[in-house]
Design an enzyme around this catalytic site. Structure first.
Site, PDB file in Angstrom:
ATOM      1  CG  HIS A  18      -1.944  -1.000   1.335  1.00  0.00           C
ATOM      2  ND1 HIS A  18      -2.079  -1.861   2.397  1.00  0.00           N
ATOM      3  CD2 HIS A  18      -2.958  -1.302   0.479  1.00  0.00           C
ATOM      4  CE1 HIS A  18      -3.132  -2.643   2.209  1.00  0.00           C
ATOM      5  NE2 HIS A  18      -3.680  -2.334   1.047  1.00  0.00           N
ATOM      6  CE  LYS A  42     -13.590  -6.177   1.009  1.00  0.00           C
ATOM      7  NZ  LYS A  42     -12.284  -5.815   0.437  1.00  0.00           N
ATOM      8  NE  ARG A  94      -2.793  -6.954  -4.676  1.00  0.00           N
ATOM      9  CZ  ARG A  94      -3.569  -7.207  -3.646  1.00  0.00           C
ATOM     10  NH1 ARG A  94      -3.044  -7.616  -2.511  1.00  0.00           N
ATOM     11  NH2 ARG A  94      -4.868  -7.072  -3.729  1.00  0.00           N
ATOM     12  CB  SER A 132      -4.481  -6.711   4.227  1.00  0.00           C
ATOM     13  OG  SER A 132      -4.080  -5.445   3.771  1.00  0.00           O
TER      14      SER A 132
HETATM   15  P1  ADP Z   1     -10.000  -3.246  -0.630  1.00  0.00           P
HETATM   16  O1  ADP Z   1     -10.776  -3.937   0.437  1.00  0.00           O
HETATM   17  O2  ADP Z   1     -10.649  -1.987  -1.119  1.00  0.00           O
HETATM   18  O3  ADP Z   1      -9.516  -4.131  -1.751  1.00  0.00           O
HETATM   19  P2  ADP Z   1      -7.252  -3.212   0.312  1.00  0.00           P
HETATM   20  O4  ADP Z   1      -6.746  -2.506   1.525  1.00  0.00           O
HETATM   21  O5  ADP Z   1      -7.147  -4.688   0.292  1.00  0.00           O
HETATM   22  O6  ADP Z   1      -8.729  -2.697   0.151  1.00  0.00           O
HETATM   23  O7  ADP Z   1      -6.516  -2.651  -0.958  1.00  0.00           O
HETATM   24  C1  ADP Z   1      -6.597  -1.300  -1.323  1.00  0.00           C
HETATM   25  C2  ADP Z   1      -5.948  -1.107  -2.672  1.00  0.00           C
HETATM   26  O8  ADP Z   1      -4.545  -1.381  -2.561  1.00  0.00           O
HETATM   27  C3  ADP Z   1      -6.459  -2.048  -3.752  1.00  0.00           C
HETATM   28  O9  ADP Z   1      -6.449  -1.349  -4.978  1.00  0.00           O
HETATM   29  C4  ADP Z   1      -5.451  -3.166  -3.778  1.00  0.00           C
HETATM   30  O10 ADP Z   1      -5.384  -3.769  -5.047  1.00  0.00           O
HETATM   31  C5  ADP Z   1      -4.176  -2.382  -3.474  1.00  0.00           C
HETATM   32  N1  ADP Z   1      -3.149  -3.234  -2.873  1.00  0.00           N
HETATM   33  C6  ADP Z   1      -3.229  -4.041  -1.810  1.00  0.00           C
HETATM   34  N2  ADP Z   1      -2.062  -4.675  -1.566  1.00  0.00           N
HETATM   35  C7  ADP Z   1      -1.203  -4.238  -2.526  1.00  0.00           C
HETATM   36  C8  ADP Z   1       0.148  -4.530  -2.864  1.00  0.00           C
HETATM   37  N3  ADP Z   1       0.857  -5.420  -2.197  1.00  0.00           N
HETATM   38  N4  ADP Z   1       0.686  -3.909  -3.926  1.00  0.00           N
HETATM   39  C9  ADP Z   1      -0.064  -3.030  -4.638  1.00  0.00           C
HETATM   40  N5  ADP Z   1      -1.326  -2.718  -4.409  1.00  0.00           N
HETATM   41  C10 ADP Z   1      -1.902  -3.309  -3.359  1.00  0.00           C
END
Ligand code: ADP
Length: 162
Positions: A18, A42, A94, A132
Site C-alpha cells: 500500500h 468485510k 498486483r 493484508s
Molecule cells: P480493498 O478492500 O478496497 O480491496 P485493500 O486494503 O485490500 O482494500 O486494498 C486497497 C488497494 O490497494 C487495492 O487497490 C489493492 O489492489 C491495493 N493493494 C493491496 N495490496 C497491494 C500490494 N501489495 N501492492 C499493490 N497494491 C496493493
C-alpha cells in the site's frame, strides 16, 4: 488548481505494498488522500480507528508524506471523492487476479461519477504477492512479518494473536 487523488481501501492492515502505491501516487499528484473504508461487512480484524491510526503512522515514513492525508469514510466512495475534491481514484494492481474485480469497480464508479478517473498503479515486484490477508495469516501463525509491514503494524497484529 490542486490536483488531488484519493487512494481508498480497507487497509486491514496497511502494508509496504500500500505504501509503495501511495508513494507513486504522490509522484503524480499534488495531494493524496488515503481513505480508509469502514467496511464492517468485510469483518475487518482491526477496528476502523486502529486502521486509520496505523495508516497515519505508516505513511509518515514515505517520500512526500507531508502532501498525504489519511481519512476514514463510511459513505459511497464516489461521494467521498467528490467531498474531497479528488480528480482521480488510485488503486493498486498486483496480478491478473485483481483485474476483474478492479475493472468492475472502476466501471461502476465511472458510471456514478464520470469525471472521476480511475488510475491503476503497479507496485515494485517485491510487493506483488503481498496482501493484508496474507499478512494476517502470517501473524496468526506468529511468522516474522517485519519485511512487509511497519513496526507499529507488526506490534498491533501481535496483540491480536497473543
Ligand atoms: P480493498 O478492500 O478496497 O480491496 P485493500 O486494503 O485490500 O482494500 O486494498 C486497497 C488497494 O490497494 C487495492 O487497490 C489493492 O489492489 C491495493 N493493494 C493491496 N495490496 C497491494 C500490494 N501489495 N501492492 C499493490 N497494491 C496493493
Amino acid at each position: 488548481m490542486i490536483r488531488r487523488a484519493i487512494y481508498p481501501g480497507s487497509f486491514d492492515p496497511i502494508t509496504f505494498g500500500h505504501l509503495d502505491i501511495a508513494e507513486r501516487a504522490l509522484g503524480l499528484f499534488d495531494e493524496v488522500i488515503l481513505a480508509v473504508a469502514r467496511n464492517d461487512q468485510k469483518k475487518p480484524l482491526l477496528s476502523h480507528e486502529e486502521r486509520i491510526h496505523l495508516a497515519t503512522e505508516a505513511t509518515k515514513g514515505i517520500k512526500g508524506h507531508e502532501r498525504l492525508k489519511v481519512i476514514g469514510f463510511n459513505s459511497l466512495l464516489v461521494d467521498c471523492a467528490r467531498k474531497q475534491d479528488a480528480i482521480a481514484l488510485v488503486r493498486g494492481l498486483r496480478a491478473v487476479s485483481d483485474f476483474e474485480y478492479e475493472l468492475q469497480l472502476a466501471l461502476i464508479n465511472r458510471n456514478l461519477s464520470p469525471q472521476l478517473e480511475t488510475l491503476f498503479l503497479m507496485p515494485k515486484e517485491n510487493f506483488i504477492y503481498l496482501s493484508s490477508t496474507i499478512i494476517k495469516e502470517l501473524a496468526r501463525h506468529k511468522a516474522d512479518i517485519s519485511h512487509f509491514v511497519t513496526d507499529s503494524v507488526a506490534t498491533a497484529l501481535k496483540s491480536k494473536f497473543p
